[in-house]
Motif scaffolding. Structure first.
Motif, PDB file in Angstrom:
ATOM      1  N   LYS A 179      -2.861   0.731  -4.880  1.00 10.35           N
ATOM      2  CA  LYS A 179      -2.898  -0.051  -3.728  1.00 10.35           C
ATOM      3  C   LYS A 179      -4.975  -1.158  -4.476  1.00 10.35           C
ATOM      4  O   LYS A 179      -4.854  -1.746  -4.605  1.00 10.35           O
ATOM      5  CB  LYS A 179      -3.682   0.881  -2.489  1.00 10.35           C
ATOM      6  N   LYS A 180      -5.405   0.327  -5.079  1.00 11.53           N
ATOM      7  CA  LYS A 180      -6.399   0.104  -5.797  1.00 11.53           C
ATOM      8  C   LYS A 180      -6.546  -1.391  -6.893  1.00 11.53           C
ATOM      9  O   LYS A 180      -6.983  -2.106  -7.118  1.00 11.53           O
ATOM     10  CB  LYS A 180      -7.323   1.154  -6.082  1.00 11.53           C
ATOM     11  N   ASP A 199      -1.906   5.237  -3.803  1.00 13.40           N
ATOM     12  CA  ASP A 199      -3.361   4.985  -3.931  1.00 13.40           C
ATOM     13  C   ASP A 199      -3.903   4.421  -5.259  1.00 13.40           C
ATOM     14  O   ASP A 199      -4.695   2.786  -5.011  1.00 13.40           O
ATOM     15  CB  ASP A 199      -4.688   6.341  -4.169  1.00 13.40           C
ATOM     16  N   TYR A 254       3.644  -2.487  13.984  1.00  7.42           N
ATOM     17  CA  TYR A 254       2.291  -3.046  13.054  1.00  7.42           C
ATOM     18  C   TYR A 254       3.048  -4.149  11.534  1.00  7.42           C
ATOM     19  O   TYR A 254       2.539  -4.306  10.729  1.00  7.42           O
ATOM     20  CB  TYR A 254       1.939  -1.282  12.861  1.00  7.42           C
ATOM     21  N   GLU A 263      -6.482  -4.274  -5.693  1.00  2.66           N
ATOM     22  CA  GLU A 263      -7.593  -5.446  -5.894  1.00  2.66           C
ATOM     23  C   GLU A 263      -7.958  -6.124  -6.973  1.00  2.66           C
ATOM     24  O   GLU A 263      -8.443  -7.282  -7.350  1.00  2.66           O
ATOM     25  CB  GLU A 263      -8.693  -4.528  -5.367  1.00  2.66           C
ATOM     26  N   PRO A 278       2.685   1.505   6.951  1.00  5.43           N
ATOM     27  CA  PRO A 278       1.903   2.722   7.944  1.00  5.43           C
ATOM     28  C   PRO A 278       3.366   3.797   7.145  1.00  5.43           C
ATOM     29  O   PRO A 278       4.080   3.502   6.566  1.00  5.43           O
ATOM     30  CB  PRO A 278       2.937   1.912   9.425  1.00  5.43           C
ATOM     31  N   PRO A 283      -4.502   3.170   9.509  1.00  5.32           N
ATOM     32  CA  PRO A 283      -4.232   2.067   8.685  1.00  5.32           C
ATOM     33  C   PRO A 283      -5.144   1.538   7.354  1.00  5.32           C
ATOM     34  O   PRO A 283      -6.100   1.925   7.976  1.00  5.32           O
ATOM     35  CB  PRO A 283      -4.195   1.194   9.511  1.00  5.32           C
ATOM     36  N   GLN A 284      -4.309   1.223   6.357  1.00  4.58           N
ATOM     37  CA  GLN A 284      -5.255   1.402   5.460  1.00  4.58           C
ATOM     38  C   GLN A 284      -6.322  -0.704   5.167  1.00  4.58           C
ATOM     39  O   GLN A 284      -7.176  -0.967   4.049  1.00  4.58           O
ATOM     40  CB  GLN A 284      -4.722   1.529   4.365  1.00  4.58           C
ATOM     41  N   ARG A 285      -5.068  -1.524   6.214  1.00  4.71           N
ATOM     42  CA  ARG A 285      -5.966  -2.604   5.916  1.00  4.71           C
ATOM     43  C   ARG A 285      -6.478  -3.180   7.456  1.00  4.71           C
ATOM     44  O   ARG A 285      -6.173  -3.704   8.479  1.00  4.71           O
ATOM     45  CB  ARG A 285      -5.012  -4.169   5.321  1.00  4.71           C
ATOM     46  N   ASP A 324       0.066  -3.816   4.056  1.00  5.66           N
ATOM     47  CA  ASP A 324      -0.303  -2.133   4.222  1.00  5.66           C
ATOM     48  C   ASP A 324       0.731  -1.872   4.437  1.00  5.66           C
ATOM     49  O   ASP A 324       2.017  -2.411   6.007  1.00  5.66           O
ATOM     50  CB  ASP A 324      -0.708  -2.074   5.327  1.00  5.66           C
ATOM     51  N   SER A 339     -12.887   4.489   0.291  1.00 12.13           N
ATOM     52  CA  SER A 339     -12.234   3.815  -0.566  1.00 12.13           C
ATOM     53  C   SER A 339     -10.482   4.095  -0.267  1.00 12.13           C
ATOM     54  O   SER A 339      -9.782   3.376  -1.338  1.00 12.13           O
ATOM     55  CB  SER A 339     -12.166   4.864  -2.174  1.00 12.13           C
ATOM     56  N   CYS A 340     -10.295   4.814   0.442  1.00 10.86           N
ATOM     57  CA  CYS A 340      -8.729   4.728   0.840  1.00 10.86           C
ATOM     58  C   CYS A 340      -8.440   3.254   1.696  1.00 10.86           C
ATOM     59  O   CYS A 340      -7.274   2.313   2.124  1.00 10.86           O
ATOM     60  CB  CYS A 340      -8.216   5.429   1.833  1.00 10.86           C
ATOM     61  N   MET A 341      -9.495   2.565   2.314  1.00 14.84           N
ATOM     62  CA  MET A 341      -8.919   1.193   2.314  1.00 14.84           C
ATOM     63  C   MET A 341      -9.433  -0.010   1.313  1.00 14.84           C
ATOM     64  O   MET A 341      -9.672   0.004   0.996  1.00 14.84           O
ATOM     65  CB  MET A 341      -9.871   0.704   3.548  1.00 14.84           C
ATOM     66  N   SER A 342      -7.994  -1.100   1.818  1.00 12.38           N
ATOM     67  CA  SER A 342      -7.519  -1.675   0.476  1.00 12.38           C
ATOM     68  C   SER A 342      -7.714  -3.301   1.324  1.00 12.38           C
ATOM     69  O   SER A 342      -5.943  -3.049   1.957  1.00 12.38           O
ATOM     70  CB  SER A 342      -7.174  -1.423  -0.037  1.00 12.38           C
ATOM     71  N   PRO A 343      -8.172  -4.469   1.590  1.00  7.50           N
ATOM     72  CA  PRO A 343      -8.938  -5.059   1.041  1.00  7.50           C
ATOM     73  C   PRO A 343     -10.090  -3.467   1.244  1.00  7.50           C
ATOM     74  O   PRO A 343     -10.691  -3.608   2.223  1.00  7.50           O
ATOM     75  CB  PRO A 343      -9.146  -6.086   0.174  1.00  7.50           C
ATOM     76  N   ASN A 344     -11.685  -3.546   0.215  1.00  7.48           N
ATOM     77  CA  ASN A 344     -12.604  -2.598   0.691  1.00  7.48           C
ATOM     78  C   ASN A 344     -13.763  -3.146   0.963  1.00  7.48           C
ATOM     79  O   ASN A 344     -14.913  -2.766   0.246  1.00  7.48           O
ATOM     80  CB  ASN A 344     -12.629  -0.969  -0.131  1.00  7.48           C
ATOM     81  N   ASN A 377       0.582  -1.025   0.287  1.00  5.62           N
ATOM     82  CA  ASN A 377      -0.072   0.359  -0.387  1.00  5.62           C
ATOM     83  C   ASN A 377       0.558   1.267  -0.060  1.00  5.62           C
ATOM     84  O   ASN A 377       0.728   2.476   1.027  1.00  5.62           O
ATOM     85  CB  ASN A 377      -0.782  -0.132   1.413  1.00  5.62           C
TER      86      ASN A 377
END
Lengths: 304, 304
Positions: free
Chosen positions: A33-34, A30, A62, A37, A51, B51-53, A49, B224-229, A27
């Protein structure tokens, strides 16, 4: 082709994906990362992920846990156990390569530099395709050759340029070629296909968990995904001075928000240090070669 | 103006920044995160790493620690101690507002809806300017009025639309206006200026650390910043069904990679559920109003 409008060229689809069994990703930005998926629908894709404020203890914990999960995933996917002994062996092998790359970059500090930036970039791009052993052999061969080069006296009039910014991945030599065909010489690259891939070594301390050593090494890479990113600002100025450059060409792939916006702070720091910078944003197409050439000519004339 | 080329309109500079003493921000997307570094030169800006996950224990711990650091920062900046009692009071007050917003959205499930989407959006935009008490009063007034509205029978022929995607922040009503002026009615917004700001409540359990309750609430927002979402994909389909929509208009601000690329997976999920989707990418300018109008007309004709 790309399914994303106005997206970064760095995440356009690649014909080689079909050759791999698993993608290990992270990650960092943006777009990437997308994209992962979506890639996961076609090839198993494991995303780590990362940090983005790397300086706290909990960030390191983490990230270490993220690498531990990757380790478990890899063990189950490959059927091979990843032991500390094996890991330490690979760390030492990678550090050997990093040291050879340091030697290569050290040669470029000579004035005039014995090797062109385009040639170094082509070598750097190979590290992502060749096995460590093959890459090490090539590096040794190149170093052997370079050490005996006595360049013509005239070439030390060329402006010494550092490229800073986005990675220049496999096949992409557009901007370095424009710079060198128009009379500059690139002596350093502050990027993930340049210094960031080898500058720091992984700790080889045998009394320490090698997973921790890896976490510390990788979380400290001053990628533009980190925020705040003082470490990168310092590193750009340090490298520019260490390689005695006349100017920095800041290179971003179109729509790469991280490097694009960070250009502002990088320019501010370089200005303080009295080092001129030209910021360019481009993609993989040929359409802006002449336009970039004119801007780069003007920049190099200014700093000569 | 913006210092970034081809950057998201959402991060263009805002004239109101001069009125604030401190900015509290978060690492949700590349553009925002890097912009905050620059803003910090002008106004103290505190950035929370997110954190994005979000589904691991360590991610929650990491985020909790980030909120703890913010708390310390706020205490030192304002000179006020943030106690658990005060925090729980504010949580309860915010939950009251969230419940009123649920009521408002519930009214929109009626067929025909008693309120236009543009009016709801204007109300939603106010929550970021007004004090909680003022906003609560306005909401109660609006609800009082809406409950007695008996709409004309003819309006239930309007296509029911959900907007999903980027936030529509203060003053931005362009796309909702196009939709409703051309005969649609917006009955739900899956966005940070829509459902995401109030859908889930914060846990009011008095035997639990309210900081933990806040962390759990905020890390679970399916931005949408989360991944996977997966959570967002499920939420879009659930909302579309719950509000009985005829179609979804997926709205992204130009160069917003997160929402832009996620459109692919959202469309896939909606297709499975038999709900049509139109994806549009735009900015704050007026230049594409007619062009968007034609596309939205065609979409609404198709789903009517």
């Amino acid at each position: 082709g790309s399914i994303v409008n106005d997206g970064c060229s760095g995440i356009d689809s690649c014909a080689h994906f079909g050759l791999v069994d698993m993608i290990i990703a992270e990650n960092t930005c943006d777009g990437k990362k997308k994209m992962y998926e979506i890639l996961d629908d076609f090839i198993p894709t494991y995303v780590i992920d990362l940090p983005q404020r790397p300086d706290t203890d909990i960030a390191l914990q983490y990230f270490l846990q993220e690498l531990e999960s990757l380790k478990t995933e890899l063990e189950s996917f490959t059927g091979n156990e990843i032991t500390s002994t094996k890991l330490l062996d690979r760390i030492k092998e990678s550090n050997e390569i990093r040291k050879l790359l340091h030697q290569l970059y050290c040669e470029r500090k000579r004035d005039p530099s014995p090797i062109s930036g385009v040639d170094v970039l082509k070598i750097m791009q190979k590290q992502f395709f060749l096995s460590p052993t093959e890459f090490k052999d090539i590096l040794k061969m190149v170093l052997e050759e370079i050490e005996h080069i006595q360049p013509e006296q005239e070439s030390n009039t060329k402006p010494r340029i550092m490229i800073a910014g986005c990675p220049l991945s496999g096949g992409n030599t557009k901007v370095p070629k424009i710079i060198e065909e128009r009379g500059g010489v690139i002596v350093c690259e502050e990027s993930c296909t340049g210094t960031r891939s080898f500058w720091d070594l992984v700790d080889e301390d045998e009394n320490k968990d090698p997973m921790l050593s890896l976490s510390q090494r990788y979380i400290n890479i001053p990628c533009s995904c980190m925020s705040p990113n003082k470490k990168r600002l310092e590193s750009v100025v340090d490298l520019a001075q260490e390689f005695n450059v006349d100017g920095v060409i800041y290179y971003t792939l179109q729509f790469c928000h991280g490097y694009n916006i960070e250009a502002y702070n990088v320019q501010k720091e370089l200005k303080k240090a009295g080092i001129p910078m030209l910021s360019i944003e481009t993609d993989y197409s040929d359409s802006d070669i002449e336009q970039l050439g004119v801007r780069i000519d003007a920049f190099m004339e200014m700093i000569s």
